[in-house]
Design a protein around this motif. Structure first.
Motif, short mmCIF file in Angstrom:
data_model
loop_
_atom_site.label_atom_id
_atom_site.label_comp_id
_atom_site.label_asym_id
_atom_site.label_seq_id
_atom_site.Cartn_x
_atom_site.Cartn_y
_atom_site.Cartn_z
N ARG A 1 0.83 -1.20 0.00
CA ARG A 1 0.00 0.00 0.00
C ARG A 1 0.87 1.26 0.00
O ARG A 1 0.57 2.24 -0.69
N LYS B 1 -5.21 1.43 -4.86
CA LYS B 1 -4.98 0.40 -3.85
C LYS B 1 -6.26 0.06 -3.09
O LYS B 1 -6.21 -0.38 -1.94
N ASP C 1 -6.42 -2.04 0.38
CA ASP C 1 -6.92 -1.46 1.63
C ASP C 1 -7.85 -2.44 2.34
O ASP C 1 -7.82 -2.58 3.57
#
Length: 292
Positions: free
Chosen positions: A247, A257, A261
């Motif tokens: 990330r 992302k 997440d």
């Protein structure tokens, strides 16, 4: 060549024993409480050192096999670090999973100290490390890689040169995002199936015969069907660390992302609940309903 290793843990212990027994190299290692028992490697002639600088002073090649970028940076540039005592022309081989931007900084520090640096993160498991069958993704100068190939050959099955310095770590994070992401998704689905009373073997068979067929299924199937976690001895906390490194890498490059997440959130929930030292296959049980 005299070899040094820092990080004689689950993976590093196997690397060390093969450097000694298969490669026939002299070996020094950092004495650290995080090491696995070192009786085997000391019996093969390995010598303990108190600091990274002591290892640097005697080693032509130094292998790092530690948790991540903070540990690598402390070893390379910290007090009594490698950069303070590096032999001229020595090569540091970083087999950790680390952030590419940090890798580039460590490369600069080691070149300034008169040595060189390649990133060579590993794939496969502790069993493969023990058997000398790891795979490496190597970033850095091809000539530098060639210098250390005899050492790497002692504990690997395959060594791929994937590009410039930092590309090894970048590809390892991409790989682990896909691998850990698949396994986290599969664990969540398997937990729901178990909550619903689905026969676990039937679940595995259905997935294996369709779009769920994958290395992730192969690794988690023993736990799904028989609660055998030993096929993948990889801590949930380390999986979360790798996803969060991915990330951070994505954020630094401006990449999307969204799914990463979600994977991070799922793993963080397990870690926060006290399951950081569980193995990844155990997510199948951790993700079940609280009243299961």
């Amino acid at each position: 060549m005299h070899v040094g290793i820092i990080g004689v843990g689950l993976m590093g212990h196997g690397i060390a024993r093969n450097i000694l027994s298969r490669g026939g190299f002299a070996l020094s290692f950092l004495d650290h409480p995080g090491n696995q028992p070192v009786d085997e490697i000391t019996g093969l002639g390995a010598k303990a050192c108190a600091t990274p600088a002591e290892i640097a002073a005697v080693s032509d090649v130094v292998i790092l096999c530690v948790t991540g970028s903070p540990q690598v940076e402390a070893i390379v540039t910290g007090e009594a670090g490698l950069a303070q005592a590096l032999k001229p022309g020595a090569v540091v081989v970083d087999c950790s999973t680390a952030l590419p931007d940090s890798t580039l900084r460590m490369g600069e520090a080691l070149r300034a100290a008169g040595g060189d640096y390649i990133d060579a993160p590993m794939s496969r498991t502790a069993k493969h490390a023990h058997e000398g069958q790891l795979n490496l993704l190597v970033g850095g100068d091809a000539a530098t890689l060639d210098k250390v190939r005899p050492v790497l050959a002692s504990f690997t099955e395959r060594v791929d040169h994937v590009g410039a310095l930092g590309h090894g770590h970048r590809l390892k994070l991409l790989h682990n995002y896909v691998s850990v992401g698949f396994m986290t998704l599969l664990a969540e689905a398997s937990a729901q199936a178990a909550d619903a009373g689905v026969d676990p073997q039937i679940l595995v068979d259905v997935l294996a015969g369709g779009g769920g067929s994958s290395a992730a299924l192969d690794r988690l199937a023993p736990y799904i069907t028989a609660h055998d976690r030993e096929g993948l001895p990889f801590f949930v906390a380390n999986a979360q660390k790798d996803i969060d490194y991915y990330r951070a890498m994505s954020e630094a490059s401006g990449a999307q992302k969204t799914i990463a997440d979600g994977v991070s959130s799922a793993l963080a929930g397990a870690v926060d609940a006290g399951h950081g030292q569980a193995y990844v296959p155990e997510l199948v049980s951790i993700f079940r309903k609280a009243d299961s």
